[in-house]
Design an enzyme around this catalytic site. Structure first.
Site, PDB file in Angstrom:
ATOM      1  N   ARG A  65      60.914  23.840  22.698  1.00  0.00           N
ATOM      2  CA  ARG A  65      60.910  25.199  23.228  1.00  0.00           C
ATOM      3  C   ARG A  65      59.681  25.493  24.078  1.00  0.00           C
ATOM      4  NH1 ARG A  65      63.782  29.519  19.569  1.00  0.00           N
ATOM      5  NH2 ARG A  65      64.428  30.153  21.648  1.00  0.00           N
ATOM      6  N   LYS A 112      70.923  41.018  19.388  1.00  0.00           N
ATOM      7  CA  LYS A 112      69.488  40.721  19.239  1.00  0.00           C
ATOM      8  C   LYS A 112      68.902  40.212  20.549  1.00  0.00           C
ATOM      9  CE  LYS A 112      67.955  36.489  17.392  1.00  0.00           C
ATOM     10  NZ  LYS A 112      67.054  35.907  18.370  1.00  0.00           N
ATOM     11  N   ASN A 113      69.640  39.304  21.207  1.00  0.00           N
ATOM     12  CA  ASN A 113      69.062  38.652  22.382  1.00  0.00           C
ATOM     13  C   ASN A 113      69.160  39.487  23.660  1.00  0.00           C
ATOM     14  OD1 ASN A 113      68.291  36.607  20.763  1.00  0.00           O
ATOM     15  ND2 ASN A 113      69.931  35.202  21.348  1.00  0.00           N
ATOM     16  N   CYS A 147      62.551  30.058  16.564  1.00  0.00           N
ATOM     17  CA  CYS A 147      63.123  29.059  15.659  1.00  0.00           C
ATOM     18  C   CYS A 147      62.685  27.643  16.023  1.00  0.00           C
ATOM     19  CB  CYS A 147      64.638  29.153  15.712  1.00  0.00           C
ATOM     20  SG  CYS A 147      65.239  30.622  14.887  1.00  0.00           S
ATOM     21  N   ARG A 161      65.799  38.233  10.585  1.00  0.00           N
ATOM     22  CA  ARG A 161      65.367  38.283  11.996  1.00  0.00           C
ATOM     23  C   ARG A 161      66.499  38.669  12.919  1.00  0.00           C
ATOM     24  NH1 ARG A 161      63.611  33.314  14.944  1.00  0.00           N
ATOM     25  NH2 ARG A 161      64.015  34.715  16.673  1.00  0.00           N
ATOM     26  N   ASP A 193      74.377  28.861  20.005  1.00  0.00           N
ATOM     27  CA  ASP A 193      74.193  29.627  18.768  1.00  0.00           C
ATOM     28  C   ASP A 193      75.493  29.781  17.969  1.00  0.00           C
ATOM     29  OD1 ASP A 193      71.300  30.773  19.291  1.00  0.00           O
ATOM     30  OD2 ASP A 193      72.442  30.915  21.136  1.00  0.00           O
TER      31      ASP A 193
END
Ligand code: EPU
Length: 438
Positions: free
Chosen positions: A126, A23-24, A121, A419, A311
């Site tokens: 952030r 995903k990233n 998230c 997601r 993560d």
């Protein structure tokens, strides 16, 4: 389909599942396609909501997007890139943090960019100060407005020398996506060097960029005046792979994760072994399993690559509730990533969180009001509960806890998990989990 999963837990997860592209990485490679003069093709693309969000944003900017879901092939044609309407972009506000990475490519292509308020998230403040500082240093003018940020580059973007206060993944990507077509040379010190960033560099190099990664986190880019499209197969999702590994450990199961790769997971595998999990690396994936007997407590600190990534922390904490003794986890990347432990405590876990930097080196969150260290005392049986998913990784951890706990748990808000975890309910079925989505 609703947002609630009823899970009958207490059974080991056994079987084989496949993880596709990270995903990233995938979302960033999609943004990179904006820089090319011709079409790009990205393979191994997972069907997750972040891909949909970025596809939508690219389409708003005139990129044609064609996604063959079963084949995992995404074709992106930026031949007709154009400015999008502020109201349309704003409709995407709150859904992802990726829009901030559109800045450099759009400034190169169109001379301006509009970025809505960012989502992502809730795991800390952030902020985007590093991103905006970088863009300003390249010569962009940043105008903060009510709905978002408007950027222009009246004199073009020029290479620059920057040192990041912290090796931020997103800020490093921002710099790469901006520097490759800026005039002259850019040098970034204290860069992040996560495998997903290295794969983005692979993509940019295929497009015609000149980028070198030196020792001590220094990245040098020689700007070029044009880039072509690319063809690339995304690296696997090491966060998803580790999440299933932790699920195997917490449920005393045995999961073969097809698509998991060893080089990107070295730090995770070391920790998995220290806790008492076992693994076998095969050519096409990694088998993770609980060998029986007691799990062992550990002292762990999250860090930027090549350290133990943040993560990986939350799913593993669920397994640590089943380890004998006191485990200490010091979170040094995000100041607020232990919120998910409230629900675990409600299920019977013995976890306390502290403001101090426990079990490792002092980090930038010490002496401040952030509960960023956790002490987990185990083993404690987990009891079924009603849980609300707080964020992507915390949510998956709750799911693991529900699968490990005897009885029926209700996990609400599970669309958040879509997601970043492709078709996770189908994977749970393949692993023999008992649940219903109602
Ligand atoms: N930071 C700032 N200012 C900035 C940018 C970052 O202070 O302008 C701080 C952050 O607040 C944080 C630290 O720097 O404390 C690291 O943040 P980073 O920029 O590295 O994170 P990110 O790029 O926003 C990506 C992943 C995260 C992953 C981190 C760390 C994406 C879309 N997100 O976030 O993934 O945790 O890197 O590896 O790539 C997830 O997948 O669930 C997720 C949260």
């Amino acid at each position: 389909m609703t947002d609630l999963l009823s899970v009958d837990g207490g059974n080991p997860l056994n079987g084989t599942i496949t993880v596709r592209g990270a995903k990233n990485f995938v979302s960033k490679a999609m943004v990179a396609s904006l820089l090319g003069e011709g079409p790009s093709e990205l393979r191994n693309v997972p069907e997750i909501r972040d891909v949909k969000v970025v596809s939508g944003l690219l389409e708003l900017h005139g990129v044609s997007v064609d996604y063959d879901v079963p084949a995992g092939v995404l074709r992106l044609d930026p031949s007709n890139v154009e400015s999008a309407h502020v109201a349309d972009i704003d409709a995407h506000a709150g859904s992802s943090r990726i829009p901030i990475l559109f800045c450099g490519p759009l400034l190169h292509r169109l001379g301006e960019a509009f970025i809505p308020d960012l989502g992502g998230c809730r795991i800390g403040d952030r902020p985007i100060n590093y991103h905006l500082d970088i863009l300003r240093q390249f010569g962009a003018q940043v105008d903060k407005r009510e709905q978002g940020i408007h950027l222009t580059a009246p004199n073009g973007l020029r290479g620059t020398k920057i040192t990041l206060p912290y090796p931020s993944v997103g800020a490093t990507e921002q710099l790469l996506l901006t520097a490759v077509r800026a005039e002259g040379i850019t040098e970034l010190s204290n860069a992040a060097i996560e495998p997903e960033i290295m794969d983005l560099i692979n993509v940019l190099q295929k497009m015609g960029a000149i980028i070198s990664v030196d020792t001590d986190r220094v990245i040098r880019i020689e700007g070029v005046s044009k880039l072509s499209g690319y063809r690339h197969t995304a690296l696997g999702d090491r966060i998803e792979a580790s999440s299933w590994a932790s699920a195997a450990l917490a449920t005393q199961g045995d999961i073969f994760v097809k698509g998991a790769t060893q080089p990107e997971m070295t730090a995770f595998l070391n920790t998995f072994r220290k806790v008492g999990g076992e693994f076998e690396v095969e050519d096409d994936g990694i088998r993770f399993f609980h060998p029986g007997g007691e799990l062992r407590s550990i002292v762990l600190e999250t860090d930027v690559h090549p350290g133990f990534m943040t993560d990986w922390q939350q799913p593993l904490v669920v397994a640590l509730t089943q380890a004998k003794g006191l485990s200490i986890v010091h979170e040094t990347v995000y100041e607020n990533r232990f919120g998910f432990t409230d629900a675990l405590r409600g299920m019977g876990a013995n976890i306390q969180v502290y403001k101090e930097c426990l079990g490792g080196r002092p980090c930038r969150f010490g002496q401040r009001n952030f509960y960023h260290s956790a002490v987990i005392s185990g083993p404690t049986p987990l009891a079924a509960a009603d849980i609300e998913v707080p964020d992507l990784r915390g949510g998956f951890s709750h799911l693991i806890a529900a699968l490990a706990a005897k009885g029926t748990s209700k996990v609400r808000g599970i669309t958040l998990i879509d997601r970043g975890y492709e078709r996770f309910t189908e994977k749970l079925e393949a692993l023999g989990a008992e649940f219903s989505r109602s």
